[in-house]
Design a protein around this motif. Structure first.
Motif, PDB file in Angstrom:
ATOM      1  N   VAL A  84     -38.087  19.190  25.054  1.00  0.00           N
ATOM      2  CA  VAL A  84     -37.302  17.998  25.156  1.00  0.00           C
ATOM      3  C   VAL A  84     -38.483  16.873  25.797  1.00  0.00           C
ATOM      4  CG1 VAL A  84     -35.778  16.628  26.221  1.00  0.00           C
ATOM      5  CG2 VAL A  84     -35.138  18.903  25.718  1.00  0.00           C
ATOM      6  N   HIS A  85     -38.864  15.981  24.558  1.00  0.00           N
ATOM      7  CA  HIS A  85     -39.882  15.127  25.152  1.00  0.00           C
ATOM      8  C   HIS A  85     -39.369  13.859  26.020  1.00  0.00           C
ATOM      9  CE1 HIS A  85     -41.381  16.804  21.245  1.00  0.00           C
ATOM     10  NE2 HIS A  85     -42.672  16.526  21.704  1.00  0.00           N
ATOM     11  N   GLN A  86     -40.253  13.265  26.584  1.00  0.00           N
ATOM     12  CA  GLN A  86     -39.855  12.277  27.468  1.00  0.00           C
ATOM     13  C   GLN A  86     -39.161  11.107  26.808  1.00  0.00           C
ATOM     14  OE1 GLN A  86     -43.441  11.087  29.336  1.00  0.00           O
ATOM     15  NE2 GLN A  86     -42.351  10.118  30.800  1.00  0.00           N
ATOM     16  N   HIS A  87     -39.680  10.791  25.568  1.00  0.00           N
ATOM     17  CA  HIS A  87     -38.900   9.862  24.796  1.00  0.00           C
ATOM     18  C   HIS A  87     -37.870  10.607  23.754  1.00  0.00           C
ATOM     19  CE1 HIS A  87     -41.437   6.782  26.494  1.00  0.00           C
ATOM     20  NE2 HIS A  87     -42.555   7.558  26.022  1.00  0.00           N
ATOM     21  N   PHE A  88     -36.867  10.220  23.969  1.00  0.00           N
ATOM     22  CA  PHE A  88     -35.706  11.173  23.140  1.00  0.00           C
ATOM     23  C   PHE A  88     -35.862  11.119  21.652  1.00  0.00           C
ATOM     24  CE2 PHE A  88     -32.991  10.492  27.003  1.00  0.00           C
ATOM     25  CZ  PHE A  88     -33.826  11.548  27.853  1.00  0.00           C
ATOM     26  N   MET A  89     -35.517  12.162  20.980  1.00  0.00           N
ATOM     27  CA  MET A  89     -35.708  12.012  19.283  1.00  0.00           C
ATOM     28  C   MET A  89     -34.368  12.115  18.803  1.00  0.00           C
ATOM     29  SD  MET A  89     -39.231  12.368  18.896  1.00  0.00           S
ATOM     30  CE  MET A  89     -40.338  12.742  20.221  1.00  0.00           C
ATOM     31  N   LEU A  90     -33.429  11.061  19.017  1.00  0.00           N
ATOM     32  CA  LEU A  90     -32.188  10.955  18.703  1.00  0.00           C
ATOM     33  C   LEU A  90     -31.939   9.839  17.770  1.00  0.00           C
ATOM     34  CD1 LEU A  90     -30.164  11.852  21.947  1.00  0.00           C
ATOM     35  CD2 LEU A  90     -30.802  13.499  20.186  1.00  0.00           C
ATOM     36  N   VAL A  91     -30.826   9.971  16.957  1.00  0.00           N
ATOM     37  CA  VAL A  91     -30.695   9.043  15.944  1.00  0.00           C
ATOM     38  C   VAL A  91     -29.420   8.378  16.274  1.00  0.00           C
ATOM     39  CG1 VAL A  91     -30.144   8.386  13.435  1.00  0.00           C
ATOM     40  CG2 VAL A  91     -31.656  10.363  13.847  1.00  0.00           C
ATOM     41  N   SER A  92     -29.463   7.166  16.940  1.00  0.00           N
ATOM     42  CA  SER A  92     -28.498   6.388  17.908  1.00  0.00           C
ATOM     43  C   SER A  92     -27.119   6.194  16.933  1.00  0.00           C
ATOM     44  CB  SER A  92     -28.957   4.908  18.169  1.00  0.00           C
ATOM     45  OG  SER A  92     -30.244   5.162  18.721  1.00  0.00           O
ATOM     46  N   PRO A  93     -27.266   5.730  15.717  1.00  0.00           N
ATOM     47  CA  PRO A  93     -25.933   5.328  14.851  1.00  0.00           C
ATOM     48  C   PRO A  93     -25.371   6.600  14.382  1.00  0.00           C
ATOM     49  CG  PRO A  93     -27.723   4.715  13.907  1.00  0.00           C
ATOM     50  CD  PRO A  93     -28.465   5.398  14.871  1.00  0.00           C
ATOM     51  N   MET A  94     -25.669   7.914  14.968  1.00  0.00           N
ATOM     52  CA  MET A  94     -24.939   9.004  14.577  1.00  0.00           C
ATOM     53  C   MET A  94     -24.471   9.778  16.049  1.00  0.00           C
ATOM     54  SD  MET A  94     -27.784  10.441  12.014  1.00  0.00           S
ATOM     55  CE  MET A  94     -27.205  12.010  11.376  1.00  0.00           C
ATOM     56  N   THR A  95     -23.449  10.606  15.612  1.00  0.00           N
ATOM     57  CA  THR A  95     -22.725  11.337  16.661  1.00  0.00           C
ATOM     58  C   THR A  95     -23.581  12.406  17.137  1.00  0.00           C
ATOM     59  OG1 THR A  95     -21.530  12.945  15.069  1.00  0.00           O
ATOM     60  CG2 THR A  95     -20.462  10.854  15.253  1.00  0.00           C
ATOM     61  N   VAL A  96     -23.021  12.854  18.476  1.00  0.00           N
ATOM     62  CA  VAL A  96     -23.734  13.651  19.026  1.00  0.00           C
ATOM     63  C   VAL A  96     -24.021  15.217  17.976  1.00  0.00           C
ATOM     64  CG1 VAL A  96     -23.561  15.592  20.770  1.00  0.00           C
ATOM     65  CG2 VAL A  96     -23.247  13.267  21.281  1.00  0.00           C
ATOM     66  N   ALA A  97     -22.706  15.612  17.321  1.00  0.00           N
ATOM     67  CA  ALA A  97     -22.689  16.691  16.427  1.00  0.00           C
ATOM     68  C   ALA A  97     -23.702  16.482  15.263  1.00  0.00           C
ATOM     69  CB  ALA A  97     -21.263  16.904  15.957  1.00  0.00           C
ATOM     70  N   GLN A  98     -23.509  15.388  14.793  1.00  0.00           N
ATOM     71  CA  GLN A  98     -24.548  14.912  13.581  1.00  0.00           C
ATOM     72  C   GLN A  98     -25.801  15.321  14.084  1.00  0.00           C
ATOM     73  OE1 GLN A  98     -22.907  11.222  12.797  1.00  0.00           O
ATOM     74  NE2 GLN A  98     -21.907  12.030  11.034  1.00  0.00           N
ATOM     75  N   ASN A  99     -26.264  14.871  15.419  1.00  0.00           N
ATOM     76  CA  ASN A  99     -27.544  14.813  15.875  1.00  0.00           C
ATOM     77  C   ASN A  99     -27.941  16.282  15.939  1.00  0.00           C
ATOM     78  OD1 ASN A  99     -29.427  12.327  16.659  1.00  0.00           O
ATOM     79  ND2 ASN A  99     -27.071  11.683  16.961  1.00  0.00           N
ATOM     80  N   VAL A 100     -27.218  16.800  16.554  1.00  0.00           N
ATOM     81  CA  VAL A 100     -27.278  18.573  16.762  1.00  0.00           C
ATOM     82  C   VAL A 100     -27.498  19.145  15.325  1.00  0.00           C
ATOM     83  CG1 VAL A 100     -26.288  20.621  17.324  1.00  0.00           C
ATOM     84  CG2 VAL A 100     -26.021  18.566  18.999  1.00  0.00           C
ATOM     85  N   ALA A 101     -26.873  18.793  14.347  1.00  0.00           N
ATOM     86  CA  ALA A 101     -26.918  19.510  12.975  1.00  0.00           C
ATOM     87  C   ALA A 101     -28.068  19.098  12.150  1.00  0.00           C
ATOM     88  CB  ALA A 101     -25.648  19.107  12.231  1.00  0.00           C
TER      89      ALA A 101
END
Lengths: 519, 391
Positions: A84-101
Motif C-alpha cells: 500500500v503506497h503512501q499515495h493511494f492508487m484508487l480510481v475515484s469515480p468508481m465504487t469500492v468493489a469496482q476498484n477491488v476488481a
C-alpha cells in the motif's frame, strides 16, 4: 500463508548512489516489522525491490526457503506480497468493489462478477474489522476509508505479506488507533506486515521487531521490547557526525525575524500552527526540526507571505508583515528557498539568467525604456554563475538542463544576491549530491557571517545539528522546545519530534543516555 | 531529418537542426497533408494536380487574388496574435469570436454616431474603441477567472454567444439602416459608415486595405511585449509555472486577467478593422459567422499553426487566408464541392499541428548535448508552447 521472507545481502546502486549496501532483512508470519530510517536511507528502495518494482544488483530474496525472482509487481502479488503506497492508487469515480476488481479477470469471463467481489469484500471487512461499504464511490470516502480499500485490495489478491509505506502519515490520531486495530487482527491471522514510518512512537507501540536503515545499510534489527525511542533515534541518525563543523563566531545581531504566537490552518482547514513563537537574530541560524507535515511548510510560507495567519504576528526587520505581498516582503529583506525547488523555485523553461531575475524582472538595472537589456541580464547571470560555482556552459541555457545541485545553487544565488536580512531555507540539500550540499551549506553559513538571520528547515537532522546555533523542534503545529547547539543531539530532538516536550525529552535522555554509554 | 544514431552529432549540425526544425517540419508536414488531400480529390473524380493548380492560382495567381488572400488573413492575424498572448500566459481563450464582434460593434457605434469627427480621427477613435471593447469582453472572463476561479474556456465560449446575439439584436433593431425600414426589406445591417471612416486602400482597385499592415505591426509589438519587457516576462512566467511565479512575488490572478484582456483587445481591434476596412457596415444575416468568417475560431488554429508565436502567426495567417480564397476558386474552376476544399485545409492543419509535437520532442532531444547532466527527464512534448524558439 507466507512463513518467512528474507532479503539477503541486498545491494542496489543508482548512478552515484549506493541506495542499499548489503542489507539483510527478514519478516515472519504473524509479525509486524517496523522499518525506520531518514529520507534517503534506502527504505523505499528496499521495499521496491521486495515488491518487484526494481531488481537488486546483488543479493537474493528468499521466500519460505526458496529463492524468489521478482521482475514485476505481478510476480510479487502472485507470491503473496502486497503493498500500500503512501499515495493511494484508487480510481475515484468508481465504487469500492469496482476498484477491488480492477485489473483482475472476472470469474464469469466477459461478464462482470461484481456481486462475487462484493460478497468477498464484505467477508474480508468483517474478518478484520475493516468497515467499508463496497457499493460506495471512492470519491465519497475519507482518507482513512480509502486506505482501508487499499488494504482490502491487497487482501483480496491474497497478500499474506503487506508492505505499508508510511500509512499513518495521512491519518488523524483517532484513525491511527482504529488502523492499528486492523493491523493487529491481521497479525493474529498470521499475516506479516512491514510498517514503514519515521514516527518512533508508533513503531514502538505497534511493532514486534524494528529494522533501522541508515545510509543504505542496516543499522540494526532489534526486538521492539528491547529498545526505546532514544535508541532508535540514535540508530537512525548515527553516532558519528561527519558534517560537524564549528561555526565562526558572529556577534549576535538584532532580532530580524520575530514570530509571535502564530496560528494558521491548512488548505483543508485543519490546524497547522497552534501558537508558534520564535525569534531569529541577525548572524544566527535557527534550525527547525520536525517530521514532515507538522506545520513547517505553513510556517515557512507564512513568513514568505504565501500563507496567512489566523492570528499572531510575524515581523521582519522589525516591521510587520501582515497583508504584505510577496514582493513587499522581498523588499523588506526576505529571501526564501522553497522546499519544492523544482515546482516553486524556478521556471524550467526559462534560462538560468531569466531565473536569476525572476524575483525582480523590472529592476531598472535590467530594463531601459521598458525593454530588457539582455546584455546586463546575461552579465548578471554570468557573474552569479561564477560566484556560486554553477556548472554550466553559459547562463542562457535552460535551467532544466542543470543537475539538481546546480539548479539549487541558482535559486540560492538569486535569494542571496539581494543580501537579505532574513533567509528562510527549506530542505536546502534534499536529494543533492555531497559536493553541492556542502557548497550550499557553506553559503548559508556565509550569509550568517554577513549578519543574515537564517531559519533552516530540514528533515536532515545531521544538517540541522551541523549548521544551527539553536534548534527548535516542531510537532503538531507547536514548538516542543528550543535548545542551544551544545545541547541539541539526535535523541533529544527525536523525542521532541515524536511529541515530547523539552522537559520530558530531557528526562528521557538522561535516563537512557547513561544506559547507552554503558552498553 | 536523419537520426543522429549512435554517433554523437557534431555541435554545429545540432545547432543547424535546432534552427531549421521549426521551419522545415511544418512545410514538410503541409506537403504530406496535400498528398493525403490529393488522394481525396482523386476519389471524388478530380485531377489532383489541376485542382491544386486551381487552388494556388486562386490564392496567389493574380494581383486581385493576392489582395484577397491578405484581406482574409487580416482578421485571422489579429485574433491569432491575441491568442498567442493568452496561451503564453497559461489561459485558453476560446472567446476570439465574441471579442471580435464586440470590437466591431464598438467601432460601428463610433463610426455611426461620432461622424462629426474629422476623417482620420474617426478611424483612430473607432479602432481604439474596438480594441477596448474586445479587451473588456476578454477582461470579463479574466476577472471571473481571477476572482471566482471560473474556467475561462467556459466563460469565453458563453461570452461568444452573448456577443453574437447582441450583434444580431443591434443590427436588426436599434442600429438597423433606416433605409431598410423605409424600403420594408428589413435586412439586418447598419447604414454604411461615413466615407471618412474608411481605412485607406493599399492597392486600388483591389479590396486590400491598411488592416494587414496594422495587423503585422500588432504582431511585432506583441512579440516585443512578450519577449522583451518585464510585463511579458511575467505573463510567460505565470503561463509556464504559476506556482513558481507566485513564489517569486507575481500576482498569478492578475497576470491571467491581463493576458485575457489583452488577448481580447487584439481580437476586438481585429473586429474594428474588419468593419472599417472591408465591410464599412455591420451586418448579420441572422448569423454572426457571416460577418466574422469564424475568424475568432480559425485564429486559434492560425496561432497554433504559427507555433503560438506572434511572428509565426504572420505567415500562418497568410497561408490560411490563401487556403480560404483558393478553396473558393477550387470550387469554381475544378467543380470540386466546397466541403472537399474545407476538408483539405482541415487535413493540412491536422498534419502540421501533429508534426509540431514531433518537432518539439525532437528539439528537446537536440537540446541535450548542451546539458551537463540531465537529472530528471523533462516534461513530455505535451504543450506546444513549451520548447518553441523565442527567435
Amino acid at each position: 500463508m507466507i512463513d518467512t521472507v528474507e532479503m539477503r545481502g541486498i545491494v542496489k546502486r543508482f548512478p552515484g548512489v549506493l541506495a542499499n549496501d548489503h542489507v539483510d532483512f527478514d519478516v515472519r508470519s504473524g509479525e509486524i516489522h517496523g522499518l525506520l530510517g531518514e529520507n534517503g536511507a534506502g527504505k523505499s528502495t528496499l521495499m521496491n525491490l521486495l515488491y518487484g518494482l526494481d531488481r537488486p544488483d546483488e543479493g537474493e530474496i528468499v521466500l519460505d526457503g526458496r529463492p524468489l525472482t521478482l521482475t514485476s509487481p505481478q510476480d510479487a502479488i502472485r507470491a503473496g506480497i502486497g503493498m500500500v503506497h503512501q499515495h493511494f492508487m484508487l480510481v475515484s469515480p468508481m465504487t469500492v468493489a469496482q476498484n477491488v476488481a480492477l485489473g483482475l479477470p472476472s470469474s464469469r469471463g466477459l461478464r462482470t462478477d461484481l456481486d462475487v467481489v462484493t460478497a468477498r469484500v464484505n467477508e474480508l471487512a468483517k474478518t478484520y474489522g475493516l468497515d467499508v461499504d463496497p457499493a460506495r464511490f471512492v470519491s465519497d470516502l475519507s482518507v482513512g476509508e480509502q486506505q482501508r480499500v487499499e488494504i482490502i485490495k491487497a487482501l483480496y489478491r491474497e497478500a499474506s505479506l503487506l508492505i505499508l509505506d508510511e500509512p499513518t502519515a495521512v491519518l488523524t490520531p483517532q484513525e491511527v488507533d482504529e488502523f492499528f486495530g486492523f493491523l493487529n487482527e491481521m497479525r493474529l491471522d498470521g499475516h506479516s506486515i512491514i510498517f514503514i514510518s519515521h514516527k518512533l512512537a508508533e513503531v514502538i507501540a505497534l511493532t514486534d521487531r524494528v529494522t533501522v536503515l541508515r545510509d543504505g545499510r542496516n543499522a540494526g534489527t532489534v526486538d521492539t521490547r528491547d529498545t526505546d525511542k532514544a535508541d532508535l533515534a540514535r540508530r537512525m541518525v548515527g553516532r558519528e557526525f561527519s558534517l560537524t563543523r564549528s561555526l565562526p563566531r558572529v556577534d549576535a545581531g538584532p532580532p530580524l525575524l520575530e514570530i509571535e504566537d502564530a496560528h494558521a490552518v491548512t488548505a483543508r482547514g485543519t490546524p497547522a500552527l497552534r501558537g508558534v513563537s520564535l525569534t531569529v537574530n541577525g548572524g544566527e541560524i535557527v534550525g527547525l526540526a520536525g517530521v514532515s507535515g507538522n506545520g513547517q511548510v505553513q510556517l515557512a510560507q507564512a513568513i514568505a507571505g504565501l500563507h496567512s495567519l489566523t492570528s499572531g504576528h510575524i515581523r521582519i526587520s522589525g516591521a510587520a508583515t501582515e497583508g504584505r505581498s510577496v514582493r513587499k516582503l522581498m523588499d523588506q529583506g526576505l529571501g526564501y528557498v522553497p522546499e519544492e525547488r523544482n515546482r516553486d523555485g524556478m521556471i524550467k523553461e526559462f534560462s538560468i539568467a531569466e531565473n536569476l531575475i525572476l524575483r525582480d524582472p523590472a529592476n531598472p538595472e535590467f530594463v531601459r525604456r521598458g525593454l530588457f537589456r539582455f546584455g546586463r541580464i546575461d552579465e548578471h547571470g554570468a557573474h552569479l554563475i561564477e560566484r556560486f560555482a554553477v556548472k554550466t556552459p553559459s547562463a542562457s541555457v535552460p535551467i532544466s538542463s542543470l543537475s539538481g545541485g546546480n539548479a539549487q545553487k541558482v535559486i540560492l544565488a538569486r535569494e542571496l544576491d539581494r543580501d537579505p536580512s532574513v533567509l528562510v531555507v527549506a530542505q536546502p540539500t534534499r536529494g543533492l549530491d555531497i559536493g553541492a550540499s556542502e557548497f550550499i551549506r557553506d553559503q548559508i553559513v556565509a550569509a550568517r557571517s554577513r549578519g543574515t538571520a537564517v531559519l533552516l528547515l530540514s528533515e536532515d537532522l545531521e544538517e540541522l545539528l551541523a549548521l544551527s546555533d539553536r534548534v527548535a523542534t516542531i510537532f503538531d503545529g507547536r514548538l516542543m522546545g528550543i535548545v542551544d547547539r551544545e545541547e541539541a543531539d539526535p535523541s533529544l530532538l527525536g523525542l521532541m519530534m515524536a511529541g515530547e516536550t523539552l522537559e520530558q525529552a530531557r528526562a528521557h535522555t538522561t535516563a537512557t543516555g547513561s544506559a547507552g554509554v554503558e552498553s | 531529418m536523419t537520426a543522429p544514431g549512435r554517433k554523437l552529432p557534431s555541435h554545429r549540425w545540432v545547432k543547424v537542426q535546432r534552427r531549421a526544425l521549426p521551419v522545415v517540419t511544418p512545410l514538410f508536414a503541409a506537403l504530406i497533408g496535400l498528398l493525403i488531400g490529393a488522394i481525396m480529390l482523386a476519389a471524388v473524380g478530380a485531377n489532383p494536380l489541376s485542382a491544386y493548380a486551381a487552388l494556388v492560382e486562386g490564392a496567389v495567381g493574380s494581383q486581385n487574388s493576392i489582395a484577397d488572400t491578405l484581406v482574409k488573413a487580416t482578421p485571422l492575424l489579429f485574433v491569432a496574435v491575441g491568442i498567442c498572448i493568452a496561451f503564453r500566459g497559461g489561459v485558453i481563450n476560446i472567446g476570439g469570436e465574441g471579442q471580435f464582434i464586440t470590437g466591431a460593434i464598438a467601432a460601428t457605434l463610433v463610426a455611426l454616431y461620432l461622424d462629426g469627427l474629422p476623417g482620420p480621427a474617426i478611424m483612430v477613435v473607432a479602432a481604439i474603441a474596438g480594441g477596448l471593447a474586445g479587451g473588456f469582453w476578454g477582461g470579463i472572463a479574466g476577472v471571473l477567472k481571477a476572482r471566482l476561479g471560473v474556467n475561462e474556456i467556459l466563460s469565453t465560449v458563453m461570452l461568444n454567444v452573448i456577443a453574437a446575439l447582441l450583434m444580431n439584436y443591434l443590427v436588426a433593431g436599434p442600429l438597423i439602416d433606416p433605409r431598410q425600414i423605409e424600403a420594408g426589406t428589413r435586412i439586418p445591417e447598419t447604414a454604411r459608415f461615413p466615407r471618412s471612416a474608411d481605412l485607406p486602400r493599399l492597392l486600388e482597385p483591389t479590396r486590400l486595405h491598411l488592416g494587414i499592415i496594422i495587423a503585422i505591426a500588432a504582431a511585432v509589438v506583441v512579440w516585443v511585449l512578450l519577449w522583451r519587457t518585464p510585463f511579458g516576462f511575467r505573463i510567460r512566467a505565470v503561463g509556464f509555472n504559476p506556482a513558481a511565479s507566485l513564489y517569486a512575488g507575481m500576482s498569478v490572478g492578475r497576470s491571467a486577467m491581463m493576458a485575457l484582456a489583452m488577448s481580447g483587445m487584439l481580437a476586438g481591434l481585429g473586429g474594428a478593422i474588419q468593419v472599417l476596412g472591408l465591410d464599412h457596415r455591420l451586418y448579420s444575416e441572422g448569423n454572426a459567422a457571416a460577418f466574422t468568417g469564424l475568424a475568432g475560431f480559425n485564429g486559434i488554429v492560425v496561432a497554433l499553426f504559427g507555433g503560438l508565436h506572434p511572428l509565426g502567426a504572420i505567415p500562418a495567417s497568410m497561408l490560411f487566408g490563401g487556403l480560404v480564397v483558393g478553396a473558393n476558386a477550387l470550387q469554381r474552376t475544378a467543380q470540386v464541392p466546397s466541403s472537399i476544399a474545407v476538408t483539405l485545409s482541415g487535413i493540412v492543419v491536422l498534419v502540421v499541428v501533429m508534426s509540431q509535437f514531433w518537432a518539439n520532442r525532437r528539439q528537446h532531444q537536440l537540446a541535450l548535448p548542451d546539458a551537463l547532466e540531465l537529472e530528471e527527464p523533462g516534461p513530455p512534448a505535451g504543450q506546444m508552447a513549451e520548447s518553441h524558439p523565442q527567435l
